[in-house]
Design an enzyme around this catalytic site. Structure first.
Site, PDB file in Angstrom:
ATOM      1  N   ASP A  68     -23.698  -6.442  16.300  1.00 56.65           N
ATOM      2  CA  ASP A  68     -22.427  -7.095  16.004  1.00 56.65           C
ATOM      3  C   ASP A  68     -22.154  -7.164  14.505  1.00 56.65           C
ATOM      4  OD1 ASP A  68     -21.806  -7.668  18.733  1.00 56.65           O
ATOM      5  OD2 ASP A  68     -23.277  -9.281  18.671  1.00 56.65           O
ATOM      6  N   ASP A  95     -16.577 -10.513   4.368  1.00 59.93           N
ATOM      7  CA  ASP A  95     -17.628  -9.900   3.558  1.00 59.93           C
ATOM      8  C   ASP A  95     -18.138 -10.842   2.473  1.00 59.93           C
ATOM      9  OD1 ASP A  95     -15.130  -9.643   2.304  1.00 59.93           O
ATOM     10  OD2 ASP A  95     -15.724  -7.863   1.193  1.00 59.93           O
ATOM     11  N   ASP A 213     -14.890  -6.472  -9.916  1.00 68.03           N
ATOM     12  CA  ASP A 213     -14.563  -5.829  -8.639  1.00 68.03           C
ATOM     13  C   ASP A 213     -14.273  -4.340  -8.828  1.00 68.03           C
ATOM     14  OD1 ASP A 213     -13.460  -5.085  -6.200  1.00 68.03           O
ATOM     15  OD2 ASP A 213     -11.727  -6.423  -6.347  1.00 68.03           O
ATOM     16  N   HIS A 387      -7.010  -5.385  -4.131  1.00 66.57           N
ATOM     17  CA  HIS A 387      -7.966  -5.112  -5.202  1.00 66.57           C
ATOM     18  C   HIS A 387      -7.300  -4.382  -6.367  1.00 66.57           C
ATOM     19  CE1 HIS A 387     -11.461  -6.209  -2.701  1.00 66.57           C
ATOM     20  NE2 HIS A 387     -10.763  -5.688  -1.707  1.00 66.57           N
ATOM     21  N   ASP A 462     -27.404  -9.377  16.714  1.00 64.30           N
ATOM     22  CA  ASP A 462     -26.997  -8.933  18.051  1.00 64.30           C
ATOM     23  C   ASP A 462     -26.764 -10.188  18.871  1.00 64.30           C
ATOM     24  OD1 ASP A 462     -26.613  -7.821  20.488  1.00 64.30           O
ATOM     25  OD2 ASP A 462     -28.485  -6.706  20.570  1.00 64.30           O
TER      26      ASP A 462
END
EC number: 3.1.-.-
Length: 575
Positions: A68, A95, A213, A387, A462
């Protein structure tokens, strides 16, 4: 202490574990997010003080069967948990926060983030770790929080989710500036622009290290304003007045959702939200005041058939081709409430995350097969990135003017390009560092160098089970997927008498024309092994299983040149 109290008092809080000033080096340790998109996690260490910034997940690659999520291995931090002062979070994207439900209960430290980000983390914890009681501290751009030897100054940045921040990390050796995920949008939807002034003032005072970034470093020019999407939406609504509009975007892109609501209201359309994350995020943003929409504009999914097609907008998840998302279920004809046809126009308002290109392509093909018009091309201007592109990255480098530079948040080629960009803007090559996960950038009063590394890696999730990237479960899944499986079932008495015929089953490696003969030979071979084992007077189950595995493997290879998983199933019965 909440954000309001912080903003009023700007009290500098000193916590235990403060190191002797000037007696230690500053160590910057990325545990995720470098050389990859996702799994962002960075540790700053000075003396006995540690702070972790962000703790995100990455979605699985194609060969991670049944997995997952992928989260960072934070064992280095766990071993030093008594020195960890806090986790600081820059914004609410997966993220950057997705691993917290798995990591935070084990570390059990305070979390500092803005109001919306804390709300998203809280929702995740309710679902994945409902018994855990987090210690949340709300901050706002402009607040200063001291954590051991570190002083965090939070800076407003514009991104594709509201309430994002970068930060200046003030240390005894100097100031580290981290941009967070950002772009320099002069006309953001919520009016909250990236704080050029603070970044410039920090540059004027002197910045030891800039971490910036790198996601869009390969794109020239400037990233377009989010308002461009609003104008495109108006054109699409005007062009397709007689059709239902289905728009898929990231569930976290609340600025995009706000524009959909605004345009739908102007064109007298109702909006229905599809996808759990879309429904939850919009509800949270409305509750906290980040999204404004009249209640009469929204309808429940079960009421879509009551609204004429040309008076409805469907705002859904699935822009990345996620297997069980709203748009994918619609494209397969499996959605409970939306059945697509030539009466629909579908707008995919996102670009594929690296690794998702095939999923998105398959989804678009299925949408066309449903008879829909599909708008997904970049040149149609139905999506803009959150971004910074090259010129914005150059501006950031120019106003911050760091002594040292580390590119972050990107695949390896992005880091290399950003490193080159920094050198082009005047940062000496010897002062730019290409770090990878686990590397330690050690900064002292007179130099900086990459000095060794720490344990790092990826943990696979998982369901609610976690394991190592190269653990036994993943290896078993790879073996099964590549070569198939052959099971041999043997039922014996404890003295070695066969009580049932030997049964063999195979999946995934035998062609029909050779299956019968091979299965017969396998059964005969196993019966001989059982007879040999029975002569010893008692059965050693483990030894017999090992012999069956070896002999059957040799037999299969002679027939097929395959290497299936051989699984003996031995049952000993007392009679």
């Amino acid at each position: 202490m909440g954000g309001d109290a912080l903003a009023k008092s700007k009290t500098r809080r000193r916590r235990s574990g403060k190191s002797a000033s000037g007696a230690a080096d500053l160590r910057v340790i990325p545990l995720g997010g470098l050389g990859q998109i996702g799994k962002n996690c960075t540790v700053f260490e000075y003396g006995d003080d540690l702070v972790m910034v962000d703790c995100g997940l990455m979605f699985p690659e194609e060969d991670m069967l049944g997995i997952d999520y992928v989260i960072p291995d934070v064992s280095y931090v766990e071993e030093r948990r008594e020195n960890l002062r806090a986790i600081v979070v820059t914004h609410g994207h997966e993220d950057h926060i997705g691993a917290l439900p798995f990591v935070l209960p084990r570390l059990d430290v305070p979390v500092y983030a803005t109001k919306l980000t804390l709300g998203m983390i809280r929702n995740k914890l309710k679902e994945a770790a409902p018994a855990y009681e987090p210690r949340f501290h709300e901050i706002r751009a402009g607040d200063v929080v001291e954590l051991g030897a570190f002083s965090f100054e939070f800076i407003a940045v514009c991104h594709s989710i509201p309430d994002g921040v970068g930060y200046a990390l003030h240390t005894p050796l100097g100031t580290v500036v981290h941009t967070g995920d950002f772009k320099l949008d002069p006309t953001p939807i919520d009016g909250r622009v990236t704080d050029y002034g603070t970044f410039a003032e920090l540059g004027r005072r002197g910045v030891l290290l800039l971490m910036s970034d790198s996601t869009n470093v390969e794109r020239s020019g400037f990233t377009a304003s989010e308002r461009l999407v609003g104008r495109t939406l108006e054109e699409l609504f005007r062009l397709h007045r007689n059709r239902r509009i289905v728009l898929a975007t990231f569930a976290s892109n609340l600025h995009r959702a706000q524009q959909v609501f605004d345009v739908a209201a102007r064109f007298n359309r109702k909006v229905v939200l599809m996808g759990r994350s879309m429904i939850n995020n919009v509800a949270l943003a409305r509750e906290l005041g980040y999204v404004s929409v009249d209640e009469s504009l929204l309808i429940a999914p079960q009421d879509v058939d009551k609204i004429p097609h040309n008076r409805l907008v469907v705002l859904t998840t699935g822009s990345q081709g996620e297997p069980f998302s709203g748009l994918v279920l619609m494209s397969k004809g499996e959605h409970h409430h939306i059945k697509l046809s030539e009466k629909d126009v579908v707008v995919v308002s996102a670009t594929p995350i690296p690794g998702n290109e095939k999923l998105v392509s398959h989804t678009v093909n299925r949408l066309f097969a449903c008879g829909c018009d599909v708008v997904y091309e970049r040149e149609r201007q139905i999506h803009v990135s959150g971004h910074a592109a090259q010129e914005e990255l150059k501006m950031m480098l120019s106003i911050v003017r760091p002594r040292y530079f580390v590119p972050v948040h990107g695949e390896y080629r992005h880091l290399v390009r950003h490193n080159q960009l920094a050198q082009d803007t005047g940062v000496p090559a010897r002062n730019t560092f290409l770090l990878l996960n686990g590397d330690v950038l050690q900064i002292s009063a007179d130099k900086a160098q990459i000095k060794g590394n720490v344990p790092f890696g990826s943990i696979l999730v998982d369901g609610r089970v976690m394991g190592e990237l190269e653990g036994s479960v993943m290896q078993e899944r790879r073996d099964l997927s590549e070569e198939g499986i052959l099971t041999v079932s043997v039922v014996l008495s404890t003295d070695g008498v066969l009580l049932r015929p030997v049964v063999t089953e195979s999946r995934g490696f035998l062609h029909v024309d050779m299956a019968e003969e091979l299965h017969r030979e396998v059964r005969e071979t196993v019966m001989k092994l059982v007879e040999t084992a029975a002569r010893k007077g008692s059965i050693d189950e483990e030894d017999l299983a090992q012999k069956i595995r070896g002999r059957v493997k040799d037999l299969v290879r002679r027939h097929t040149r395959s290497y299936p998983v051989i699984m003996p199933l031995i049952s000993l019965v007392e009679v």
